[in-house]
Structure formats: structure tokens, C-alpha cells
Design a protein around this motif. Structure first.
Motif, short mmCIF file in Angstrom:
data_model
loop_
_atom_site.label_atom_id
_atom_site.label_comp_id
_atom_site.label_asym_id
_atom_site.label_seq_id
_atom_site.Cartn_x
_atom_site.Cartn_y
_atom_site.Cartn_z
N ALA A 104 5.76 12.80 -5.06
CA ALA A 104 6.86 12.12 -4.39
C ALA A 104 6.33 11.20 -3.29
O ALA A 104 5.39 11.55 -2.59
CB ALA A 104 7.83 13.14 -3.79
N GLY A 105 6.93 10.03 -3.18
CA GLY A 105 6.52 9.07 -2.17
C GLY A 105 5.56 8.02 -2.67
O GLY A 105 5.30 7.04 -1.97
N GLU A 106 5.02 8.21 -3.89
CA GLU A 106 4.04 7.26 -4.42
C GLU A 106 4.61 6.34 -5.48
O GLU A 106 3.90 5.53 -6.05
CB GLU A 106 2.83 8.00 -4.98
N TYR B 34 3.99 11.86 4.89
CA TYR B 34 4.71 10.78 4.20
C TYR B 34 6.00 10.54 4.97
O TYR B 34 6.95 11.32 4.87
CB TYR B 34 5.03 11.16 2.75
N LYS B 35 6.05 9.46 5.74
CA LYS B 35 7.21 9.20 6.59
C LYS B 35 7.89 7.90 6.17
O LYS B 35 7.24 6.86 6.08
CB LYS B 35 6.77 9.14 8.05
N PHE B 36 9.20 8.00 5.93
CA PHE B 36 9.97 6.86 5.44
C PHE B 36 11.02 6.44 6.45
O PHE B 36 11.57 7.26 7.17
CB PHE B 36 10.63 7.20 4.10
N SER C 40 0.81 -1.21 0.00
CA SER C 40 0.00 0.00 0.00
C SER C 40 0.85 1.26 0.00
O SER C 40 2.06 1.23 0.24
CB SER C 40 -0.92 0.02 1.23
N SER C 41 0.18 2.38 -0.20
CA SER C 41 0.82 3.69 -0.10
C SER C 41 1.36 3.90 1.32
O SER C 41 0.79 3.40 2.30
CB SER C 41 -0.19 4.79 -0.43
N VAL C 42 2.45 4.63 1.42
CA VAL C 42 3.01 4.97 2.73
C VAL C 42 2.06 5.90 3.48
O VAL C 42 1.99 5.87 4.70
CB VAL C 42 4.40 5.62 2.56
N PHE C 43 1.32 6.72 2.74
CA PHE C 43 0.39 7.67 3.34
C PHE C 43 -0.99 7.04 3.51
O PHE C 43 -1.55 6.48 2.58
CB PHE C 43 0.28 8.92 2.48
N GLU D 267 8.57 -3.39 -20.53
CA GLU D 267 9.97 -2.97 -20.52
C GLU D 267 10.35 -2.45 -19.13
O GLU D 267 9.54 -1.86 -18.42
CB GLU D 267 10.24 -1.91 -21.59
N PHE D 268 11.62 -2.67 -18.75
CA PHE D 268 12.12 -2.25 -17.44
C PHE D 268 12.68 -0.84 -17.52
O PHE D 268 13.23 -0.42 -18.54
CB PHE D 268 13.21 -3.21 -16.96
N TYR D 269 12.55 -0.11 -16.39
CA TYR D 269 13.03 1.26 -16.31
C TYR D 269 13.66 1.52 -14.94
O TYR D 269 13.26 0.90 -13.95
CB TYR D 269 11.88 2.25 -16.55
N PRO D 270 14.64 2.43 -14.88
CA PRO D 270 15.23 2.77 -13.58
C PRO D 270 14.29 3.64 -12.76
O PRO D 270 13.32 4.20 -13.29
CB PRO D 270 16.50 3.53 -13.97
N ALA D 271 14.60 3.79 -11.48
CA ALA D 271 13.82 4.69 -10.62
C ALA D 271 13.97 6.12 -11.14
O ALA D 271 14.98 6.48 -11.73
CB ALA D 271 14.32 4.58 -9.18
N CYS D 272 12.94 6.94 -10.91
CA CYS D 272 12.96 8.31 -11.42
C CYS D 272 13.85 9.20 -10.56
O CYS D 272 14.08 8.93 -9.38
CB CYS D 272 11.54 8.87 -11.48
N ASN D 273 14.32 10.28 -11.15
CA ASN D 273 15.24 11.18 -10.46
C ASN D 273 14.53 12.18 -9.56
O ASN D 273 14.86 12.31 -8.38
CB ASN D 273 16.12 11.92 -11.47
N ASP D 274 13.57 12.91 -10.10
CA ASP D 274 12.95 14.01 -9.36
C ASP D 274 12.28 13.55 -8.07
O ASP D 274 12.40 14.19 -7.03
CB ASP D 274 11.92 14.73 -10.24
N LYS D 275 11.56 12.43 -8.14
CA LYS D 275 10.78 11.98 -6.99
C LYS D 275 11.54 11.01 -6.10
O LYS D 275 11.41 11.04 -4.88
CB LYS D 275 9.48 11.34 -7.47
N CYS D 276 12.30 10.12 -6.70
CA CYS D 276 12.85 8.99 -5.95
C CYS D 276 14.28 9.15 -5.45
O CYS D 276 14.65 8.57 -4.43
CB CYS D 276 12.77 7.72 -6.80
N ARG D 277 15.10 9.90 -6.15
CA ARG D 277 16.53 9.94 -5.81
C ARG D 277 16.77 10.41 -4.37
O ARG D 277 17.52 9.78 -3.62
CB ARG D 277 17.30 10.80 -6.81
N PRO D 278 16.14 11.51 -3.92
CA PRO D 278 16.36 11.91 -2.51
C PRO D 278 15.84 10.87 -1.52
O PRO D 278 16.47 10.60 -0.50
CB PRO D 278 15.58 13.22 -2.40
#
Length: 256
Positions: A195-197, A167-169, A104-107, A235-246
Motif C-alpha cells: 500500500a502506498g506504492e 508513508y504519510k499522505f 518518486s515514492s512517498v517513502f 490497456e487502461f485500468y481503474p485504481a485497485c481496491n485493497d491498496k488504494c481505496r482507503p
């Protein structure tokens, strides 16, 4: 295994395919064990998607909006030593509640007495009032519409900050931070919208909360290709930069 989102492999996995450490989610090199997990998940999607409302673009019996989705798999070892994987999708699907095998979503939308639903409703009501004032067209009504636009903007900014604060990780060491703190500490900016989803943070959060060891991660597109063709079925893709990298940098203790 007691965790409902833990999915055992249906076939035998060669020991040689089990990685010694988690792959970099921002590098498009898909571990073989993730390909096996993804194929098992794709078979599940094919066998069950006619039961769901969400239209991925493969059913003639659905006339609602067609929208492909990014799905993720995280191969894990449970605290009991079992090998399996977790699965989820980025964002939301049209089915509520979603199938229980997906993380599920973190939120939690019920947080603080459903503050996000109430806040969105209030913003929508302001928008309706602005439209009516513009249609009236008098000088006074247009001035009031302008004032309400600023009120709506401020309410929207405030609501989004409250959302990001919820949204707490959790990272590998058990430290918990919200999105605002994570993005500020990473590069001094505010969280990106949505971000977070994404799939990767959701999967890692579930793994850490349930004391599972992440072994390999991958994301693939399922459904009709995007108009720009930057996302294609299976097709496979890497994690996104704007939302996921931090977020992933914080969760994995490594600045990507």
C-alpha cells in the motif's frame, strides 16, 4: 515551470477537453485528456526504455526478468495556471535512480538512517541462521530454529508497521496522515502489503504538495501481459481496491 516532474503537453489541448472536476479513479471511464497524456508518456517510454535496466519485455538485448508495470498520468493545473500532467509507475523499477520525470515514492528509503534496509538485512540474517540450524538437525538446534522463526516473525511485523508509519499522505485540505491511521479509520484494518506504492496516490501526493489542481487521472499497463491476462499492454485500468481505496478516499475527501 519549476517542478521537474511537471510535463507540459506537446500539442494543443482543446479547452473542451479540460474537465471541471476530477474523475472517479475507481470507475473505468478514461477522460480523453488522459488518453492524450498517456499517449505522450507511451511515446517517451518507447523512445527511452532501451536506456533503462528494467525489462518490460520488448527488448531482445535484455536478459533480466521481464516485468510489465502499471503507469499513471494525472492531468494538473499548476499554481501558475499551466496545464500539463504528472507521471509515475506503481511499485519499483529496476533502475536506481529512476528517470527524473517520474514522481518518486512517498517513502524515502533514507528515513531514520535507512531503517528499512537495516531491518531487512537483519531479518535475512536470521533466516540464514535458521537454515543452518535446520541443517544441523539436532534437537537443540531445531528448538532454537523454532524460536528464531518467531523472532523473525515479530521483527517483520514490527518493521512493516514502522514502514507504514513512514508513508504519510496529504489530502486536499493539507491534513497529513500515515497509512496505519488511514486504513484504521477507513475500515479498521491494517494496510495491505505494498500500500502506498501504487501510481494514483503517488501522483496525488505530488500534486497536493506542489499546490497543483488535479483535473483527470488514469492508469495503464505497459509491458508484457500478466500470465492470467488480467493486465494487457496499453490497456487502461481503474485504481485497485485493497491498496488504494482507503488512501484515495482520505486524499480526495470522498468515501469510495
Amino acid at each position: 515551470m519549476g517542478e521537474q516532474c511537471f510535463i507540459p503537453f506537446t500539442g494543443r489541448i482543446d479547452y473542451e477537453l479540460i474537465p471541471s472536476e476530477l474523475n472517479n479513479p475507481f470507475v473505468l471511464i478514461t477522460p480523453e485528456i488522459c488518453k492524450i497524456a498517456a499517449k505522450q508518456l507511451q511515446d517517451y517510454l518507447l523512445n527511452n526504455q532501451l536506456k533503462w535496466k528494467h525489462n518490460f519485455g520488448f527488448s531482445e538485448h535484455k536478459n533480466n526478468l521481464v516485468k510489465g508495470k502499471m503507469f499513471g498520468v494525472l492531468v494538473v493545473q499548476s499554481k501558475q495556471g499551466e496545464l500539463g500532467f504528472l507521471a509515475t509507475f506503481s511499485g519499483k523499477i529496476q533502475d536506481d535512480p529512476h528517470p527524473k520525470i517520474f514522481v518518486s515514492s512517498v517513502f524515502d528509503v533514507s528515513s531514520d538512517d535507512f531503517f528499512i534496509n537495516k531491518g531487512m538485512t537483519a531479518i535475512t540474517e536470521i533466516g540464514v541462521l535458521i537454515k543452518a540450524l535446520k541443517e544441523e538437525g539436532s534437537k537443540e538446534s531445531l528448538i532454537e530454529a523454532k524460536r528464531l522463526k518467531e523472532v523473525r516473525r515479530q521483527n517483520s511485523v514490527s518493521l512493516q508497521k514502522q514502514l507504514f508509519d513512514n508513508y504519510k499522505f496529504q489530502n486536499r485540505e493539507g491534513t497529513v496522515k500515515n497509512l496505519c491511521d488511514i486504513f484504521t479509520e477507513y475500515d479498521g484494518r491494517n494496510p495491505a502489503a505494498g500500500a502506498g506504492e501504487c501510481a494514483a496516490p503517488k501522483l496525488l501526493q505530488y500534486a497536493f504538495e506542489h499546490e497543483m489542481k488535479p483535473l483527470a487521472i488514469a492508469e495503464f499497463w505497459w509491458g508484457k501481459s500478466t500470465k492470467s491476462e488480467d493486465r494487457k499492454h496499453k490497456e487502461f485500468y481503474p485504481a485497485c481496491n485493497d491498496k488504494c481505496r482507503p488512501i484515495l478516499s482520505f486524499m480526495l475527501g470522498q468515501r469510495f
